[in-house]
Design an enzyme around this catalytic site. Structure first.
Site, short mmCIF file in Angstrom:
data_model
loop_
_atom_site.label_atom_id
_atom_site.label_comp_id
_atom_site.label_asym_id
_atom_site.label_seq_id
_atom_site.Cartn_x
_atom_site.Cartn_y
_atom_site.Cartn_z
CG ASP A 109 -2.17 -0.85 1.06
OD1 ASP A 109 -2.69 -1.00 -0.04
OD2 ASP A 109 -2.74 -1.77 1.86
CG ASP A 167 -7.88 -3.30 -3.27
OD1 ASP A 167 -8.24 -4.16 -4.05
OD2 ASP A 167 -8.21 -2.97 -2.27
N1 GLY Z 1 -7.49 -1.47 -0.33
C1 GLY Z 1 -8.75 -1.76 0.68
C2 GLY Z 1 -10.07 -1.20 0.30
O1 GLY Z 1 -10.07 -0.76 -0.77
O2 GLY Z 1 -10.76 -1.37 0.98
#
Ligand code: GLY
Length: 404
Positions: A109, A167
């Site tokens: 992330d 994501d």
């Molecule tokens: N990356 C986590 C979400 O979109 O909840």
């Protein structure tokens, strides 16, 4: 473009803008955001950032959390939209809290954490202080790539083998940006390879995407395609579709590779009819209206407890990400008709988000801007609450709208 098509397209766009300008009060929202951020900052410490607002209380997260970059990012957009110098100071203070984020992270992330904070701070100030953070984070993210799978590993979760969530597309901008900044072509190549592998393996026939693809790291074969935060493995989890739309649009902007634009257009073709009459999407396009927490095929096991006060099954965060992405795609696609549809959809979503149902009143919800987002519905976690990333992409969409 053919002139006979171009002139009506421009006229249509100008008409659309004229009719919508007054419906999206950017300046008022910038003013509101100054007040909300000021309120929010009073509740934060050196080690905490906003997470959500639940049961009448602000919930904070520590600086290791994947969303750490979003509050600094909201401060930066609030500064840019309002011109208020005090907001610049606030953005600098909040960014300073996560300069060493790459030492803390341990997952994929890093783009979410670094681009809205240090990335923005670097662009706004040119202060070399932020370069170390950007370089360290890009290096660490690139280190999670395997040439065998052709993708960056998302989580170190032992329930999976080599999980990649949609994501992850969002984190690629850190690699393309840092590749240019530090002249490391390999980082851009990694981002392109990840996006192409995702394009091959994450998408279904109807151009919707899976949340998670688990790979065998020995040979790159696929173990399973599934959901974690959606209703079911085969359903269209709204935020996942939003990340796909945004991620491929961004990758086209960053690389000029036409197949990324084509993929973004396919995602748009899936989403646009689904958003008709419902400009803020449900948390999952395929979940039944009465889906109970614990529904679907969440591998983490069913949630059985109640979700206090959760009566709206929307995901304003997905709406905000989509609005921002549609505005960018409208400016990049070579298809004038699609551009007009994307702009219209973005403006309808923004108009809805600026309405009473979603937008906070001054002093409300702990300093967040938007109500009614969904974090992890099947787990019963963060259902129908304000979320920090909803606010960030909302402010980004307003910034893109203002600069149309
Ligand atoms: N990356 C986590 C979400 O979109 O909840």
């Amino acid at each position: 473009m053919n002139l006979r098509l171009f002139i009506p397209a421009i006229a249509g766009f100008a008409g659309l803008l004229a009719s919508c300008r007054c419906d999206i009060p950017v300046d008022k929202i910038a003013e509101l955001s100054v007040k909300q951020c000021t309120l929010m900052e009073q509740s934060l410490t050196e080690d905490t950032f906003p997470r959500n607002f639940q049961n009448g209380e602000l919930v904070l997260a520590n600086t290791h959390w994947w969303c750490s970059g979003f509050f600094p990012g909201v401060c930066w957009y609030t500064y840019k939209l309002s011109g208020d110098e005090a907001m610049k100071e606030m953005a600098l203070r909040q960014t300073a809290k996560i300069l060493d984020v790459s030492l803390l992270s341990g997952d994929h992330d890093l783009g979410f954490e670094v681009m809205p904070s240090s990335g923005e701070a670097w662009k706004e100030t040119g202060d070399s202080l932020y370069l170390k953070t950007l370089r360290d984070a890009a290096e660490e993210l690139a280190g999670r790539f395997s040439p065998v799978t052709g993708v960056i590993k998302s989580w170190n979760n032992p329930k999976f083998t080599y999980p990649v969530i949609i994501d992850n597309m969002m984190n690629l901008e850190l690699l393309t940006y840092a590749s240019r900044l530090f002249d490391v072509p390999e980082w851009k190549e990694i981002a392109i390879t990840h996006a192409r592998t995702t394009m091959r393996n994450h998408f279904r026939e109807d151009n919707s995407c899976y949340h998670l693809v688990d790979y065998n790291p020995e040979d790159g074969s696929i173990i399973r395609k599934q959901t974690v935060q959606g209703f079911a493995d085969e359903s269209a989890w709204a935020r996942g579709q939003a990340w796909a739309l945004y991620g491929f649009t961004m990758m086209f902007r960053e690389t000029g590779e036409e197949d990324f634009l084509a993929q973004a257009e396919k995602v748009a073709a899936f989403l646009l009819p689904r958003l008709e009459g419902r400009p803020v999407p449900p948390w999952d396009f395929d979940a039944p209206e009465d889906a109970a927490p614990g529904c679907g095929t969440n591998p983490e096991g069913p949630f059985t407890g109640p979700v206090a006060g959760a009566d709206v099954q929307d995901d304003a965060s997905a709406g905000a990400v989509m609005a921002s992405a549609f505005l960018e795609l409208a400016g990049l696609t070579h298809d004038a008709a699609l551009a007009a549809r994307c702009r219209k959809q973005a403006l309808e979503t923004l108009k809805a988000l600026c309405g009473e149902k979603y937008l906070a009143a001054e002093g409300e919800i702990g300093g967040f801007l938007l109500k009614h987002s969904t974090g992890h519905y099947p787990k019963g976690s963060e259902v129908d609450v304000p979320l920090t990333y909803a606010d960030y992409y909302f402010m980004e969409a307003l910034w893109r709208y203002k600069n149309l």
